[in-house]
Design an enzyme around this catalytic site. Sequence first.
Site, short mmCIF file in Angstrom:
data_model
loop_
_atom_site.label_atom_id
_atom_site.label_comp_id
_atom_site.label_asym_id
_atom_site.label_seq_id
_atom_site.Cartn_x
_atom_site.Cartn_y
_atom_site.Cartn_z
N GLN A 86 0.83 -1.20 0.00
CA GLN A 86 0.00 0.00 0.00
C GLN A 86 0.87 1.25 0.00
O GLN A 86 1.23 1.78 1.05
CB GLN A 86 -0.94 0.00 1.20
CG GLN A 86 -1.98 1.09 1.08
CD GLN A 86 -3.09 0.96 2.10
OE1 GLN A 86 -3.21 -0.02 2.81
NE2 GLN A 86 -3.91 1.98 2.15
N PHE A 87 1.17 1.73 -1.20
CA PHE A 87 2.02 2.91 -1.32
C PHE A 87 1.35 4.15 -0.75
O PHE A 87 2.03 5.11 -0.38
CB PHE A 87 2.41 3.14 -2.79
CG PHE A 87 1.31 3.70 -3.65
CD1 PHE A 87 1.18 5.06 -3.82
CD2 PHE A 87 0.41 2.85 -4.29
CE1 PHE A 87 0.16 5.57 -4.61
CE2 PHE A 87 -0.60 3.35 -5.08
CZ PHE A 87 -0.73 4.72 -5.24
N THR A 88 0.03 4.15 -0.60
CA THR A 88 -0.66 5.33 -0.09
C THR A 88 -0.34 5.62 1.37
O THR A 88 -0.69 6.69 1.88
CB THR A 88 -2.19 5.22 -0.28
OG1 THR A 88 -2.67 4.08 0.41
CG2 THR A 88 -2.55 5.13 -1.76
#
Length: 160
Positions: A86-88
Site C-alpha cells: 500500500q504505497f498510499t
Amino acid sequence: MGGAGGSIVRAVVQRVSKASCKVDNNITGQIDDGLLVLLGIEQEDVVDDVKWLAQKIVNMRIFGDDNGLMNRSVLDIEGNVLLISQFTLFAQTKKGNRPSFIRAAKQLVAVPLYEKMIEELEFLLNKKIATGVFGADMKISLLNDGPVTIMMNTKDKENY
C-alpha cells in the site's frame, strides 16, 4: 537504513478475525484469525528494514491469553497473515488537497522488498502467508478484532 528520523508509517497491522483481498472479483488471499498487514515501502528502505519489521510483526503480543490480556503473538496462536502492499501509506498532504506519493518507492525498489517481506514472514511463521497483488486495484475486506490497529515505522525503531 532505519535510523532516527521522520515519522513515516511503514506498516499498519490490524488484528482480524478474518480478512480477504480481491482483484478483478477473484480472491487473491484470505485468512481467518491473524493479522492484516498494510505495507508501505519508501525509496530508501533496505532489506534490514524488512527483516526488522517482519520480526516485530510476528512477535508483537496483541492476541489475548487465557486471562484476556494481550500476551500472545500471531506466532503463539499459529495465526495467519494477509500482506497487502500500500504505497498510499506515504501520502503527503501538506500542500493542497491532492496527496503526493513521491516518497513511496518505485517498483524497481518496492517489488523486491515486498517479496522479501513475504519470504521473511513465511520463514518466521513456518507457513505460507496470504497476499494481495502488488500494484493492483485491490478490494480488502476485514473484520477487525478488538479493534486492534498498530502503526509501525522502521525509521523510528527506538519507539517500536
